[in-house]
Design a protein around this motif. Sequence first.
Motif, mmCIF file in Angstrom:
data_model
loop_
_atom_site.group_PDB
_atom_site.id
_atom_site.type_symbol
_atom_site.label_atom_id
_atom_site.label_comp_id
_atom_site.label_asym_id
_atom_site.label_seq_id
_atom_site.Cartn_x
_atom_site.Cartn_y
_atom_site.Cartn_z
ATOM 1 N N GLY A 145 0.786 -1.235 0.000
ATOM 2 C CA GLY A 145 0.000 0.000 0.000
ATOM 3 C C GLY A 145 0.818 1.286 0.000
ATOM 4 N N PRO A 146 1.806 1.431 0.920
ATOM 5 C CA PRO A 146 2.570 2.678 0.949
ATOM 6 C C PRO A 146 3.289 2.975 -0.377
ATOM 7 C CG PRO A 146 2.872 1.496 3.004
ATOM 8 C CD PRO A 146 2.116 0.569 2.086
ATOM 9 N N LEU A 152 0.383 6.487 -6.929
ATOM 10 C CA LEU A 152 -0.973 6.725 -7.458
ATOM 11 C C LEU A 152 -1.748 7.788 -6.692
ATOM 12 C CD1 LEU A 152 -2.357 3.111 -8.081
ATOM 13 C CD2 LEU A 152 -1.293 4.625 -9.735
ATOM 14 N N GLY A 153 -1.226 8.171 -5.502
ATOM 15 C CA GLY A 153 -1.999 9.045 -4.623
ATOM 16 C C GLY A 153 -3.047 8.223 -3.882
ATOM 17 N N PHE A 157 -4.981 4.821 -5.317
ATOM 18 C CA PHE A 157 -4.719 3.606 -4.542
ATOM 19 C C PHE A 157 -6.012 3.036 -3.969
ATOM 20 C CE2 PHE A 157 -3.706 2.140 -0.059
ATOM 21 C CZ PHE A 157 -3.441 0.833 -0.419
ATOM 22 N N SER A 158 -6.817 3.897 -3.343
ATOM 23 C CA SER A 158 -8.053 3.385 -2.724
ATOM 24 C C SER A 158 -9.016 2.856 -3.793
ATOM 25 C CB SER A 158 -8.723 4.442 -1.842
ATOM 26 O OG SER A 158 -9.014 5.600 -2.587
ATOM 27 N N GLN A 159 -9.019 3.500 -4.957
ATOM 28 C CA GLN A 159 -9.902 3.037 -6.048
ATOM 29 C C GLN A 159 -9.592 1.593 -6.443
ATOM 30 O OE1 GLN A 159 -10.016 5.650 -9.454
ATOM 31 N NE2 GLN A 159 -11.118 4.163 -10.714
ATOM 32 N N ILE A 160 -8.312 1.302 -6.720
ATOM 33 C CA ILE A 160 -8.002 -0.058 -7.179
ATOM 34 C C ILE A 160 -7.991 -1.073 -6.034
ATOM 35 C CG2 ILE A 160 -6.820 0.675 -9.288
ATOM 36 C CD1 ILE A 160 -4.158 -0.010 -7.960
ATOM 37 N N GLY A 177 0.447 8.146 -12.748
ATOM 38 C CA GLY A 177 1.847 8.333 -12.360
ATOM 39 C C GLY A 177 2.616 7.070 -12.024
ATOM 40 N N LEU A 178 1.975 5.885 -12.160
ATOM 41 C CA LEU A 178 2.720 4.648 -11.905
ATOM 42 C C LEU A 178 3.687 4.364 -13.048
ATOM 43 C CD1 LEU A 178 3.240 2.034 -10.269
ATOM 44 C CD2 LEU A 178 1.393 0.980 -11.574
ATOM 45 N N TYR A 179 3.176 4.448 -14.281
ATOM 46 C CA TYR A 179 4.039 4.258 -15.452
ATOM 47 C C TYR A 179 4.449 5.618 -15.989
ATOM 48 C CZ TYR A 179 2.091 -0.507 -15.476
ATOM 49 O OH TYR A 179 1.702 -1.774 -15.133
#
Length: 250
Positions: A145-146, A152-153, A157-160, A177-179
Amino acid sequence: MTEAYVKQEINNRIATIEFFHPAHNSLPGDILAKLANTITEAGKNDGVKVIILKSGGDRTFCAGASFNELININDADTGKIFFSGFANVINAMRKCPKFIIGRIQGKTVGGGVGVAAATDYCMATKFAAIKLSELNVGIGPFVVGPAVERKLGTSGFSQIAIDANSFYEAEWAKQKGLYNEVYETLEELDEAVQKFAENLCNYNPEAMKEMKKVFWSGTEDWDNLLAERAGISGKLVLSDFTKETLKRFK
């Protein structure tokens, strides 16, 4: 069937670290330990300026935690040790004084999303959809998670993490912002990763080391934080709900 492995090749100051497992590059404890160790050693090697992290095969980057090991956890200590495997890889990547370039060729799930998120610069193909499936089996993406939230912010993060059944396309992961780049083909990805790594070798390693510290500032407590998170997952995996769910998956 090819055996699972972690291997490293060093060419022209670029260390390419590759992991593989026949079950869609899922990661059991021994492979996670080797991966963390290999990253740490490459970080200490003066002959290495840049690291490329990749997985074998051309379909799946990483299917996350090893299901067979997950099913066989019967006490909290074993659970914590198991989930600490991903924590150790993420922390090795965080502390490594060299930039790590991620090469994500295909779908990545659960812990694999955490590994991708812990790279310093991440390049993927359009086939590299992501999914945090942990809630599906009764746990949650606590350890990764961290790292995922850092890229992703909290919103992404919470969405996925909540929508645990859905794959999110590579383009979505890029927008969040991950890729950093997404390519049409594996060939284009490999060419771009190689070129990018070669270019980084021209820069001052001291400057890159200091930049990496800056990028990761605020994560100094992750040794403790991720260990705590591993404890949460270790407890949840023993719950009646999760045990029943894992039986169904089996």
